[in-house]
Design a protein around this motif. Structure first.
Motif, PDB file in Angstrom:
ATOM      1  N   HIS A 184      39.873  37.534  39.568  1.00  0.00           N
ATOM      2  CA  HIS A 184      38.846  36.923  38.722  1.00  0.00           C
ATOM      3  C   HIS A 184      38.815  37.651  37.378  1.00  0.00           C
ATOM      4  CE1 HIS A 184      35.118  34.749  37.770  1.00  0.00           C
ATOM      5  NE2 HIS A 184      34.746  35.880  37.182  1.00  0.00           N
ATOM      6  N   GLY A 197      39.041  42.482  39.831  1.00  0.00           N
ATOM      7  CA  GLY A 197      38.052  42.071  38.831  1.00  0.00           C
ATOM      8  C   GLY A 197      38.508  42.523  37.455  1.00  0.00           C
ATOM      9  N   GLN A 203      30.422  47.452  36.001  1.00  0.00           N
ATOM     10  CA  GLN A 203      31.681  46.755  36.241  1.00  0.00           C
ATOM     11  C   GLN A 203      32.082  46.878  37.710  1.00  0.00           C
ATOM     12  OE1 GLN A 203      33.812  44.681  35.476  1.00  0.00           O
ATOM     13  NE2 GLN A 203      35.879  45.298  36.043  1.00  0.00           N
ATOM     14  N   ASP A 214      38.345  43.187  33.760  1.00  0.00           N
ATOM     15  CA  ASP A 214      37.248  43.468  32.826  1.00  0.00           C
ATOM     16  C   ASP A 214      37.598  43.004  31.407  1.00  0.00           C
ATOM     17  OD1 ASP A 214      34.786  44.425  32.007  1.00  0.00           O
ATOM     18  OD2 ASP A 214      35.433  46.517  31.875  1.00  0.00           O
ATOM     19  N   ARG A 271      32.985  33.333  45.296  1.00  0.00           N
ATOM     20  CA  ARG A 271      33.222  33.398  43.867  1.00  0.00           C
ATOM     21  C   ARG A 271      34.303  32.409  43.441  1.00  0.00           C
ATOM     22  NH1 ARG A 271      28.859  35.815  41.664  1.00  0.00           N
ATOM     23  NH2 ARG A 271      28.077  37.145  43.292  1.00  0.00           N
ATOM     24  N   ARG A 299      29.887  44.327  39.689  1.00  0.00           N
ATOM     25  CA  ARG A 299      30.213  42.907  39.629  1.00  0.00           C
ATOM     26  C   ARG A 299      31.555  42.622  40.307  1.00  0.00           C
ATOM     27  NH1 ARG A 299      31.430  41.262  33.292  1.00  0.00           N
ATOM     28  NH2 ARG A 299      33.258  42.584  32.946  1.00  0.00           N
ATOM     29  N   CYS A 300      32.422  43.615  40.382  1.00  0.00           N
ATOM     30  CA  CYS A 300      33.655  43.437  41.151  1.00  0.00           C
ATOM     31  C   CYS A 300      33.356  43.372  42.647  1.00  0.00           C
ATOM     32  CB  CYS A 300      34.630  44.579  40.863  1.00  0.00           C
ATOM     33  SG  CYS A 300      35.355  44.528  39.206  1.00  0.00           S
ATOM     34  N   PHE A 335      36.729  38.299  34.109  1.00  0.00           N
ATOM     35  CA  PHE A 335      35.389  38.193  33.535  1.00  0.00           C
ATOM     36  C   PHE A 335      35.480  37.871  32.043  1.00  0.00           C
ATOM     37  CE2 PHE A 335      34.846  41.111  37.188  1.00  0.00           C
ATOM     38  CZ  PHE A 335      33.911  40.377  37.893  1.00  0.00           C
ATOM     39  N   ASP A 336      34.479  37.176  31.551  1.00  0.00           N
ATOM     40  CA  ASP A 336      34.505  36.709  30.166  1.00  0.00           C
ATOM     41  C   ASP A 336      34.273  37.833  29.156  1.00  0.00           C
ATOM     42  OD1 ASP A 336      34.955  34.106  30.961  1.00  0.00           O
ATOM     43  OD2 ASP A 336      32.810  33.634  31.087  1.00  0.00           O
TER      44      ASP A 336
END
Length: 319
Positions: free
Chosen positions: A76, A52, A90, A54, A5, A93-94, A78-79
């Motif tokens: 990271h 991650g 969520q 959010d 990633r 995706r983490c 996220f947009d």
């Protein structure tokens, strides 16, 4: 080792390659520093941390930077916010942020670990893997938002059927949350999380799925600290109606697809508990009755079937 990633902060080649990924689905900043502090204080540092974000309004990047020297950490952002729509998506995706680790801990951004958790994980890992265990958990302690201890250390049997845990939890004689569990990534990849509203019950159901309705291995020599606060989804009187509807939904899956996987002595109590959930959800119609009556008869006998029939008449005709 190269992480798959593109993350803002990543130093994952610093330490020997670990088996454990600690994944933090981040949104709340209030106790986040305490969470990372507990990871930095682990007596065994053989793990990678993945944060991650959010799309939180409270950007934690400066806090993460403070811990780069102490943790092998990947951050990271996220947009878009996904947890507000689906908490389980969520989580997923983490988890996608991780690389080749074989075990995953999803640690809430307000929970934290006692300093020996990772050390004890590796101490017990071989014993668990020899038994083909796919879900491991720690003992737990509960603290309030002021870091006052809310409960004493709660332990479990070293080996416990996931069905026994599920049964005891929902009948009030056990407890469990997301953070104290570590699961095999291959089991997660095969089954995934079930997408219940608020993620309510998705973790408990995952332990059934990931273990394939088999055993959970408990490490009672270290604890995960679960924080109960006014920001916590688990708090009392928060979206109670939605939680009750969700509980009814996932108990429908248990009753009609998996009841036979539970002990004979547990099945009638599960049916009666489900009946109460259906009543509160106003789902005790004729369709419900005709689906339930064969199960009540099989697992409770004639007298229980008569009692159930009378109750259903009362529910539907307000007698």
């Amino acid at each position: 080792m190269k992480n798959k990633r593109n993350s803002e902060l990543s130093d994952l080649e610093t330490y020997p390659y670990p088996k454990l990924a600690i994944v933090i689905p981040y949104y709340k900043i209030s106790f986040f520093n305490k969470t990372l502090l507990s990871l930095a204080g682990q007596t065994n540092k053989n793990f990678n941390v993945y944060v991650g974000d959010d799309a939180s309004p409270a950007n934690p990047k400066s806090i993460v930077l403070d811990y780069k020297k102490h943790l092998n950490i990947c951050y990271h952002r996220f947009d878009c916010n996904l947890g507000g729509v689906s908490l389980t998506k969520q989580w997923e995706r983490c988890i996608e942020l991780i690389d080749e680790e074989s075990w995953v801990m999803l640690l809430a951004d307000d929970d934290y670990l006692e300093k020996n958790c990772v050390e004890q994980f590796y101490k017990h890992l071989e014993k668990a893997e020899v038994r083909n265990i796919k879900v491991i958990r720690f003992a737990t302690r509960v603290f309030d938002e002021n870091s006052n201890e809310f409960s004493k250390t709660y332990t479990h049997p070293e080996l416990e059927k996931s069905t026994d845990f599920f049964y005891k939890k929902f009948l009030g004689s056990s407890r469990g949350s997301l953070s104290e569990h570590v699961f095999k990534k291959e089991a997660y990849s095969h089954y995934g999380f079930r997408h219940f509203p608020l993620g309510w019950g998705a973790d408990t159901f995952a332990w059934l799925d990931f273990s394939e309705f088999g055993y959970i291995y408990t490490i009672n020599s270290a604890s995960v600290i679960f924080r109960m606060s006014l920001e916590n989804i688990s708090r009392a009187n928060y979206m109670t109606e939605l939680k009750n509807k969700t509980r009814y939904h996932y108990f429908s899956i248990i009753i009609f697809l998996h009841l036979e996987k539970f002990r004979v002595s547990q099945r009638l109590k599960l049916l009666l508990f489900y009946e109460q959930l259906a009543r509160h959800a106003k789902q005790t119609d004729l369709k419900f009755y005709f689906k339930m009556i064969p199960l009540i008869l099989r697992h409770g006998g004639i007298m229980e079937s008569i009692k159930f029939s009378r109750r259903c008449i009362f529910y539907n005709f307000n007698l």
